[in-house]
Design a protein around this motif. Structure first.
Motif, mmCIF file in Angstrom:
data_model
loop_
_atom_site.group_PDB
_atom_site.id
_atom_site.type_symbol
_atom_site.label_atom_id
_atom_site.label_comp_id
_atom_site.label_asym_id
_atom_site.label_seq_id
_atom_site.Cartn_x
_atom_site.Cartn_y
_atom_site.Cartn_z
ATOM 1 N N GLU A 4 -2.836 1.365 11.402
ATOM 2 C CA GLU A 4 -2.733 1.288 12.861
ATOM 3 C C GLU A 4 -1.276 1.198 13.281
ATOM 4 O O GLU A 4 -0.891 1.717 14.317
ATOM 5 C CB GLU A 4 -3.514 0.082 13.388
ATOM 6 C CG GLU A 4 -5.015 0.252 13.237
ATOM 7 C CD GLU A 4 -5.780 -0.943 13.788
ATOM 8 O OE1 GLU A 4 -5.238 -1.670 14.644
ATOM 9 O OE2 GLU A 4 -6.927 -1.137 13.368
ATOM 10 N N SER A 5 -0.472 0.485 12.459
ATOM 11 C CA SER A 5 0.953 0.349 12.774
ATOM 12 C C SER A 5 1.766 0.661 11.523
ATOM 13 O O SER A 5 1.362 0.346 10.407
ATOM 14 C CB SER A 5 1.268 -1.063 13.271
ATOM 15 O OG SER A 5 1.002 -2.004 12.252
ATOM 16 N N ILE A 28 -1.329 6.388 15.262
ATOM 17 C CA ILE A 28 -0.577 5.311 14.608
ATOM 18 C C ILE A 28 0.594 4.890 15.493
ATOM 19 O O ILE A 28 1.361 5.726 15.978
ATOM 20 C CB ILE A 28 -0.049 5.781 13.233
ATOM 21 C CG1 ILE A 28 -1.217 6.204 12.341
ATOM 22 C CG2 ILE A 28 0.785 4.687 12.569
ATOM 23 C CD1 ILE A 28 -0.793 6.934 11.085
ATOM 24 N N GLU A 29 0.735 3.580 15.684
ATOM 25 C CA GLU A 29 1.879 3.029 16.403
ATOM 26 C C GLU A 29 3.059 2.988 15.436
ATOM 27 O O GLU A 29 2.986 2.347 14.387
ATOM 28 C CB GLU A 29 1.559 1.625 16.911
ATOM 29 C CG GLU A 29 2.711 0.987 17.650
ATOM 30 C CD GLU A 29 2.396 -0.434 18.085
ATOM 31 O OE1 GLU A 29 3.191 -0.987 18.851
ATOM 32 O OE2 GLU A 29 1.372 -0.996 17.635
ATOM 33 N N HIS A 31 7.013 2.135 14.523
ATOM 34 C CA HIS A 31 8.203 1.338 14.807
ATOM 35 C C HIS A 31 9.321 1.935 13.958
ATOM 36 O O HIS A 31 9.224 1.947 12.732
ATOM 37 C CB HIS A 31 7.993 -0.128 14.427
ATOM 38 C CG HIS A 31 6.755 -0.719 15.024
ATOM 39 N ND1 HIS A 31 6.714 -1.163 16.323
ATOM 40 C CD2 HIS A 31 5.513 -0.897 14.503
ATOM 41 C CE1 HIS A 31 5.490 -1.624 16.578
ATOM 42 N NE2 HIS A 31 4.751 -1.465 15.491
ATOM 43 N N LEU A 46 7.731 -8.099 14.814
ATOM 44 C CA LEU A 46 6.377 -7.564 14.656
ATOM 45 C C LEU A 46 5.373 -8.654 14.285
ATOM 46 O O LEU A 46 5.664 -9.518 13.460
ATOM 47 C CB LEU A 46 6.360 -6.482 13.577
ATOM 48 C CG LEU A 46 7.186 -5.233 13.863
ATOM 49 C CD1 LEU A 46 7.183 -4.302 12.654
ATOM 50 C CD2 LEU A 46 6.670 -4.518 15.102
ATOM 51 N N LEU A 49 1.776 -5.428 10.520
ATOM 52 C CA LEU A 49 2.295 -4.150 10.029
ATOM 53 C C LEU A 49 1.404 -3.707 8.879
ATOM 54 O O LEU A 49 1.245 -4.431 7.896
ATOM 55 C CB LEU A 49 3.750 -4.285 9.576
ATOM 56 C CG LEU A 49 4.463 -2.986 9.227
ATOM 57 C CD1 LEU A 49 4.598 -2.089 10.458
ATOM 58 C CD2 LEU A 49 5.835 -3.277 8.651
ATOM 59 N N ASP A 50 0.809 -2.530 9.024
ATOM 60 C CA ASP A 50 -0.117 -2.025 8.007
ATOM 61 C C ASP A 50 0.574 -1.206 6.929
ATOM 62 O O ASP A 50 0.139 -1.188 5.778
ATOM 63 C CB ASP A 50 -1.189 -1.142 8.657
ATOM 64 C CG ASP A 50 -2.010 -1.888 9.675
ATOM 65 O OD1 ASP A 50 -2.338 -3.069 9.423
ATOM 66 O OD2 ASP A 50 -2.321 -1.298 10.731
ATOM 67 N N CYS A 77 0.896 -5.024 3.499
ATOM 68 C CA CYS A 77 1.498 -3.779 3.966
ATOM 69 C C CYS A 77 1.616 -2.798 2.797
ATOM 70 O O CYS A 77 2.042 -3.163 1.701
ATOM 71 C CB CYS A 77 2.886 -4.075 4.543
ATOM 72 S SG CYS A 77 3.728 -2.630 5.186
#
Length: 183
Positions: A4-5, A28-29, A31, A46, A49-50, A77
């Protein structure tokens, strides 16, 4: 597993923007950080974080140096290291530091997501044979040429060969079969 991130550590602004857009199409978000200092600052902000996609070579920085702090903050992660200069020792170094997987550039968003989803214990991820000598020479020449901003004369001097010899070697890029051997 589609994250997701995702943290994208990439110093090439154009490549980072292309990757960000490609990942966004997968929902997907993203960063983005361009160097280790920005990445550390971003990690502190954050909540979750995936996944993380880390460029190994970041000017004077090394993306591998972010793996342990990243996993200390987000133990679940999945970390993928990307590099333009792939080798078995570099892949081993990345996985020993905790990277989930390792890919050489260029890699599409789909290839990256597939690599993030793969089981790191899958023996099929390891190359069957070491890189050919032609590939190792080609990669070394590319690193030296890159370090000298594409200047053939300065790169040839650093390699200890004549400029024309370097130009001939650059024209004799190893065939795809040389690159396939180590996949």
């Amino acid at each position: 597993m589609t994250p997701e991130s995702l943290l994208l550590l990439e110093d090439d602004a154009l490549l980072a923007e292309q990757a960000r857009r490609a990942f966004a199409r997968h929902g997907i978000e993203v960063h983005h950080a361009a160097d280790l200092q920005q990445a550390h600052a971003l990690l502190a902000t954050l909540a979750t974080l995936d996944a993380a996609v880390l460029d190994q070579n970041l000017g004077n920085d090394n993306g591998l140096d972010l793996i342990q702090p990243l996993l200390a903050r987000f133990p679940n992660c999945r970390v993928l290291v990307l590099t333009g200069y792939g080798s078995i020792p570099a892949a081993v170094a990345a996985t020993r530091r905790g990277a989930h997987n390792y890919l050489t550039k260029p890699a599409s968003a789909g290839e990256i997501l597939d690599a993030l989803g793969r089981d790191p214990a899958d023996i099929g991820d390891l190359p069957e044979a070491p890189p050919s000598l032609q590939r190792l020479e080609w990669e070394h020449i590319q690193r030296v040429l890159d370090a000298h901003d594409g200047n053939i004369s300065r790169a040839a001097e650093a390699l200890g060969i004549h400029r024309r010899t370097l130009q001939r070697r650059l024209k004799k890029r190893p065939s795809p079969s040389h690159f396939q051997r180590d996949r």
